[in-house]
Design an enzyme around this catalytic site. Sequence first.
Site, mmCIF file in Angstrom:
data_model
loop_
_atom_site.group_PDB
_atom_site.id
_atom_site.type_symbol
_atom_site.label_atom_id
_atom_site.label_comp_id
_atom_site.label_asym_id
_atom_site.label_seq_id
_atom_site.Cartn_x
_atom_site.Cartn_y
_atom_site.Cartn_z
ATOM 1 N N HIS A 1 0.859 -1.193 0.000
ATOM 2 C CA HIS A 1 0.000 0.000 0.000
ATOM 3 C C HIS A 1 0.890 1.236 0.000
ATOM 4 O O HIS A 1 1.941 1.241 0.630
ATOM 5 C CB HIS A 1 -0.895 0.009 1.260
ATOM 6 C CG HIS A 1 -2.077 0.915 1.153
ATOM 7 N ND1 HIS A 1 -1.988 2.263 1.351
ATOM 8 C CD2 HIS A 1 -3.375 0.667 0.841
ATOM 9 C CE1 HIS A 1 -3.180 2.813 1.183
ATOM 10 N NE2 HIS A 1 -4.037 1.875 0.867
ATOM 11 N N ASP B 1 -7.944 -5.276 0.197
ATOM 12 C CA ASP B 1 -8.445 -6.170 -0.859
ATOM 13 C C ASP B 1 -8.093 -7.635 -0.633
ATOM 14 O O ASP B 1 -8.587 -8.504 -1.358
ATOM 15 C CB ASP B 1 -7.889 -5.709 -2.214
ATOM 16 C CG ASP B 1 -8.446 -4.353 -2.591
ATOM 17 O OD1 ASP B 1 -7.665 -3.424 -2.846
ATOM 18 O OD2 ASP B 1 -9.686 -4.211 -2.583
HETATM 19 C C1 SDX Z 1 -6.300 0.035 -2.745
HETATM 20 O O1 SDX Z 1 -4.474 4.547 -1.903
HETATM 21 C C2 SDX Z 1 -5.437 3.959 -1.291
HETATM 22 O O2 SDX Z 1 -5.837 4.361 -0.218
HETATM 23 C C3 SDX Z 1 -6.027 2.739 -2.021
HETATM 24 C C4 SDX Z 1 -7.033 1.918 -1.226
HETATM 25 C C5 SDX Z 1 -8.322 2.693 -0.966
HETATM 26 O O3 SDX Z 1 -9.019 2.355 -0.017
HETATM 27 O O4 SDX Z 1 -8.638 3.604 -1.797
HETATM 28 O O5 SDX Z 1 -6.465 1.509 0.012
HETATM 29 C C6 SDX Z 1 -7.450 0.666 -2.010
HETATM 30 O O6 SDX Z 1 -6.070 0.377 -3.885
HETATM 31 C C7 SDX Z 1 -5.415 -0.937 -2.014
HETATM 32 C C8 SDX Z 1 -4.222 -1.441 -2.905
HETATM 33 C C9 SDX Z 1 -4.741 -2.538 -3.826
HETATM 34 N N1 SDX Z 1 -3.714 -2.936 -4.806
HETATM 35 C C10 SDX Z 1 -3.064 -4.110 -4.737
HETATM 36 O O7 SDX Z 1 -3.216 -4.927 -3.833
HETATM 37 C C11 SDX Z 1 -2.140 -4.385 -5.930
HETATM 38 C C12 SDX Z 1 -0.786 -4.902 -5.423
HETATM 39 N N2 SDX Z 1 -0.095 -3.819 -4.723
HETATM 40 C C13 SDX Z 1 0.890 -3.056 -5.492
HETATM 41 O O8 SDX Z 1 0.562 -2.870 -6.834
HETATM 42 C C14 SDX Z 1 1.366 -1.822 -4.733
HETATM 43 O O9 SDX Z 1 1.657 -2.227 -3.455
HETATM 44 C C15 SDX Z 1 0.487 -0.585 -4.653
HETATM 45 C C16 SDX Z 1 0.028 -0.140 -5.995
HETATM 46 C C17 SDX Z 1 -0.707 -0.857 -3.794
HETATM 47 C C18 SDX Z 1 1.315 0.526 -4.003
HETATM 48 O O10 SDX Z 1 2.311 0.864 -4.911
HETATM 49 P P1 SDX Z 1 3.464 1.941 -4.528
HETATM 50 O O11 SDX Z 1 3.114 2.684 -3.301
HETATM 51 O O12 SDX Z 1 3.773 2.732 -5.759
HETATM 52 O O13 SDX Z 1 4.668 1.029 -4.111
HETATM 53 P P2 SDX Z 1 5.782 0.544 -5.081
HETATM 54 O O14 SDX Z 1 5.177 -0.062 -6.308
HETATM 55 O O15 SDX Z 1 6.763 1.655 -5.248
HETATM 56 O O16 SDX Z 1 6.400 -0.645 -4.207
HETATM 57 C C19 SDX Z 1 7.533 -0.437 -3.395
HETATM 58 C C20 SDX Z 1 8.335 -1.728 -3.531
HETATM 59 C C21 SDX Z 1 8.709 -2.056 -4.983
HETATM 60 O O17 SDX Z 1 9.899 -2.851 -4.952
HETATM 61 P P3 SDX Z 1 11.357 -2.103 -5.146
HETATM 62 O O18 SDX Z 1 11.260 -1.322 -6.455
HETATM 63 O O19 SDX Z 1 11.501 -1.202 -3.935
HETATM 64 O O20 SDX Z 1 12.340 -3.239 -5.186
HETATM 65 O O21 SDX Z 1 7.526 -2.848 -3.106
HETATM 66 C C22 SDX Z 1 7.308 -3.725 -4.225
HETATM 67 C C23 SDX Z 1 7.602 -2.931 -5.473
HETATM 68 O O22 SDX Z 1 8.023 -3.803 -6.531
HETATM 69 N N3 SDX Z 1 5.893 -4.128 -4.153
HETATM 70 C C24 SDX Z 1 5.449 -5.358 -4.380
HETATM 71 C C25 SDX Z 1 4.061 -5.298 -4.142
HETATM 72 N N4 SDX Z 1 3.717 -4.057 -3.810
HETATM 73 C C26 SDX Z 1 4.860 -3.336 -3.819
HETATM 74 N N5 SDX Z 1 6.087 -6.494 -4.740
HETATM 75 C C27 SDX Z 1 5.300 -7.596 -4.886
HETATM 76 N N6 SDX Z 1 3.967 -7.615 -4.668
HETATM 77 C C28 SDX Z 1 3.317 -6.496 -4.308
HETATM 78 N N7 SDX Z 1 1.996 -6.516 -4.087
#
Ligand code: SDX
Length: 443
Positions: free
Chosen positions: A319, A377
């Site tokens: 998140h 989720d």
């Molecule tokens: C919702 O914003 C809100 O409030 C949203 C929400 C709401 O109520 O409105 O809470 C609802 O959207 C919840 C999130 C649902 N999405 C998912 O579950 C999809 C999977 N999650 C990821 O796509 C991700 O965690 C996000 C999109 C939720 C957050 O993305 P960020 O903040 O841009 O984080 P990032 O992509 O920069 O991740 C940081 C690191 C990265 O690795 P490095 O580049 O540092 O090596 O963490 C890794 C990412 O690759 N990472 C993951 C991951 N989420 C982040 N790696 C594997 N699996 C994951 N799920």
Amino acid sequence: MQQTSPKSAEAQAGDHVTLIDHATGRQFDLPVLEGTDGPKVIDIRRLYRDTGYFTYDPGFTSTASCDSRLTFIDGEVGILRHHGYSIEDLAANARFVEVCYLLLHGELPNKKELDEFDHHITYHTMLHEQLNYFYRGFRRDAHPMAIMVAVVGALSAFYHDSTDITDPYQRMVATHRLIAKMPTIAAMAYKYSVGQPFVYPRNDLDYAENFLRMTFAVPCEEYVVKPAVARAMNRILVLHADHEQNASTATVRIAGSSAANPFACVAAGIASLWGPAHGGANEAVLNMLMQIGSKDRISEFIKRAKDKNDPFRLMGFGHRVYKNYDPRAAVLRESCHEVLNDLGVADEPLLDLAMELERIAREDEYFVERKLFPNVDFYSGITLKAMGFPTSMFTVLFALARSVGWVAQWKEMIEDPDQRIGRPRQLYLGETARTYVPLSERG
Ligand code: SDX
């Protein structure tokens, strides 16, 4: 407690940071503003005018786009409050319409206020009959989110008498209409996809019960709402109601900043929520769990989630704000057990698989180091599946619940005397000036 708005709170002497431009030696004092909770902000509203610099923050990781009083999140600790009330408290005790009133008016309603608000919402649940024909233009296998985007946007073609956003009365009617009609529109999207007749709302049922009946009732027999399912539905609606400036809410705010009508703004919010990185994740989690299939394949998918060359992400994990357990996920995990037990499907293998996946991920250095926890989720879909919803309806339910957050944030923005059109700038990396080359002279 009278809260001083940042707009009127001139930063006190000393409440500032100093920017030093080492290229020119110039120094600039930037005011620091403090809210009632959460990080202080550096007020950069005059930065470009005074310094000629933009700031650069593509994902808005460090940017407050507005001030707001609706929702407070502390991502480090895992706190979510609506006007000061914790999400745990509201999920355990409040009806969804109470939370709607709280988000719109800033206080929990007394009995008279709640009855009046309930009446307004109940008597706006019907849709203009002409909209029934709108559904018939879709293929039966259209994704229900596509239908939601279209039908909600189309409301502005039917309810012209509540599209003048400068009129407080029309804003209130539009707000009531959106909150009231979303369950009807969502249930009709489901009925259309399964080829069953639309079911009209009933004025003697509460919000969650009415939605369940419109979704699952058939003309051939009386539909009796199971109390456990109604309680779970209400809790899921409360948990998804609002969440600060998330992507879809930011979309609604920026759409509304151009003075677009609220129906069009909420349709834009639905479109943004649909993405699997946002609200579409609940559907993606169920599909992921079914793809994993069994516990012995969990390590294969954990490996894929960590592989930068693999686009697979652990859906329902991570998140932007929560670097601790999403408090909503904790409530949903408990609620999932309760609903499955109530429905006699306690041994749902998907729940077992999800809990093992969570256990393994939370012990893995990659996830621990990046503070990746289950989010709202991760467990919601298992409950929704047990309640009888197909995965294609999961994000529709998220949109149904979030509609009150969208309209409440839209209302707060429109009623802000300092409100201006949102118009971000950019760091330009394209070509500098060059002269047109006639076609005959191009290589
Ligand atoms: C919702 O914003 C809100 O409030 C949203 C929400 C709401 O109520 O409105 O809470 C609802 O959207 C919840 C999130 C649902 N999405 C998912 O579950 C999809 C999977 N999650 C990821 O796509 C991700 O965690 C996000 C999109 C939720 C957050 O993305 P960020 O903040 O841009 O984080 P990032 O992509 O920069 O991740 C940081 C690191 C990265 O690795 P490095 O580049 O540092 O090596 O963490 C890794 C990412 O690759 N990472 C993951 C991951 N989420 C982040 N790696 C594997 N699996 C994951 N799920």
